[in-house]
Design a protein around this motif. Sequence first.
Motif, PDB file in Angstrom:
ATOM      1  N   GLU A   1     -38.355  32.311 -32.549  1.00 44.69           N
ATOM      2  CA  GLU A   1     -39.063  32.532 -33.804  1.00 44.69           C
ATOM      3  C   GLU A   1     -38.500  33.740 -34.534  1.00 44.69           C
ATOM      4  OE1 GLU A   1     -43.617  32.010 -35.272  1.00 44.69           O
ATOM      5  OE2 GLU A   1     -43.333  33.190 -33.450  1.00 44.69           O
TER       6      GLU A   1
ATOM      7  N   LEU B   1     -39.734  31.249 -26.828  1.00 45.92           N
ATOM      8  CA  LEU B   1     -40.247  30.811 -28.132  1.00 45.92           C
ATOM      9  C   LEU B   1     -40.393  31.993 -29.078  1.00 45.92           C
ATOM     10  CD1 LEU B   1     -42.954  28.166 -27.139  1.00 45.92           C
ATOM     11  CD2 LEU B   1     -40.524  27.820 -27.664  1.00 45.92           C
ATOM     12  N   ASP B   2     -40.874  33.124 -28.564  1.00 47.34           N
ATOM     13  CA  ASP B   2     -40.998  34.323 -29.394  1.00 47.34           C
ATOM     14  C   ASP B   2     -39.629  34.764 -29.914  1.00 47.34           C
ATOM     15  OD1 ASP B   2     -43.725  34.298 -28.809  1.00 47.34           O
ATOM     16  OD2 ASP B   2     -43.515  35.709 -27.146  1.00 47.34           O
TER      17      ASP B   2
ATOM     18  N   PRO C   1     -45.809  29.151 -18.671  1.00 52.08           N
ATOM     19  CA  PRO C   1     -46.073  30.490 -19.209  1.00 52.08           C
ATOM     20  C   PRO C   1     -44.889  31.456 -19.135  1.00 52.08           C
ATOM     21  CG  PRO C   1     -47.957  29.738 -17.940  1.00 52.08           C
ATOM     22  CD  PRO C   1     -46.863  28.720 -17.742  1.00 52.08           C
TER      23      PRO C   1
ATOM     24  N   ARG D   1     -46.274  26.363 -27.379  1.00 48.39           N
ATOM     25  CA  ARG D   1     -46.821  27.479 -26.599  1.00 48.39           C
ATOM     26  C   ARG D   1     -47.911  27.006 -25.639  1.00 48.39           C
ATOM     27  NH1 ARG D   1     -45.247  30.326 -31.316  1.00 48.39           N
ATOM     28  NH2 ARG D   1     -44.056  32.179 -30.733  1.00 48.39           N
ATOM     29  N   GLU D   2     -48.617  25.940 -25.985  1.00 53.45           N
ATOM     30  CA  GLU D   2     -49.639  25.382 -25.091  1.00 53.45           C
ATOM     31  C   GLU D   2     -49.011  24.559 -23.970  1.00 53.45           C
ATOM     32  OE1 GLU D   2     -52.329  23.114 -27.503  1.00 53.45           O
ATOM     33  OE2 GLU D   2     -52.743  24.803 -28.832  1.00 53.45           O
TER      34      GLU D   2
ATOM     35  N   LEU E   1     -42.484  31.329 -22.182  1.00 57.79           N
ATOM     36  CA  LEU E   1     -42.989  31.613 -23.526  1.00 57.79           C
ATOM     37  C   LEU E   1     -42.164  32.647 -24.295  1.00 57.79           C
ATOM     38  CD1 LEU E   1     -46.844  31.462 -22.938  1.00 57.79           C
ATOM     39  CD2 LEU E   1     -45.421  29.810 -24.182  1.00 57.79           C
TER      40      LEU E   1
ATOM     41  N   LEU F   1     -44.019  25.156 -32.850  1.00 55.40           N
ATOM     42  CA  LEU F   1     -44.104  26.307 -31.949  1.00 55.40           C
ATOM     43  C   LEU F   1     -45.513  26.541 -31.395  1.00 55.40           C
ATOM     44  CD1 LEU F   1     -41.649  28.821 -33.633  1.00 55.40           C
ATOM     45  CD2 LEU F   1     -41.244  27.281 -31.712  1.00 55.40           C
ATOM     46  N   ALA F   2     -46.551  26.368 -32.205  1.00 49.94           N
ATOM     47  CA  ALA F   2     -47.914  26.603 -31.708  1.00 49.94           C
ATOM     48  C   ALA F   2     -48.258  25.631 -30.581  1.00 49.94           C
ATOM     49  CB  ALA F   2     -48.923  26.475 -32.851  1.00 49.94           C
TER      50      ALA F   2
END
Length: 159
Positions: free
Chosen positions: A154, A150-151, A144, A139-140, A147, A135-136
Amino acid sequence: MPRRSAGIVLHRRGADGAAEVLLVHPGGPFWARKDAGAWSIPKGEHGDDEEPLAAARREFAEELGVELPDDGGADAVRPLGEVRQKGGKRVTAWAVAGDLDPAAIVSNTFELEWPPRSGRRQAFPEVDRAGWFELAQAREKLLPAQLPFLDRLEALLGG
């Protein structure tokens, strides 16, 4: 009326137990040298006459060349809601647990006049590569506007 897309956030647990997501990199000359902030979830446009989840499954198969792997049956397809991208397009996504080999993808293609104003048309893959990302790192890589998916994933997975 804004354009609408539907997509799938395919996820799995990596060897170390961390959540990973499958992202795709758009094909074609515009995206060739872009990486950070250029990747996407597998998704595509649909009309009002197509059910969004059906469109998400169809687009997954078209962009990756394989049917959506589904490790948990119908209950494993979990809604992640909608986001609005920079150009106004609305994207709806679902989380699905599954696995596939990103090296084995075979994307559909599109035609584009290239180089511009040359009169020559060339075919390019809609997706030129796919990869699994924790996930980290995802995010890159991810656009955008996507995103929040992903939140939400999670949160669904419990952190």
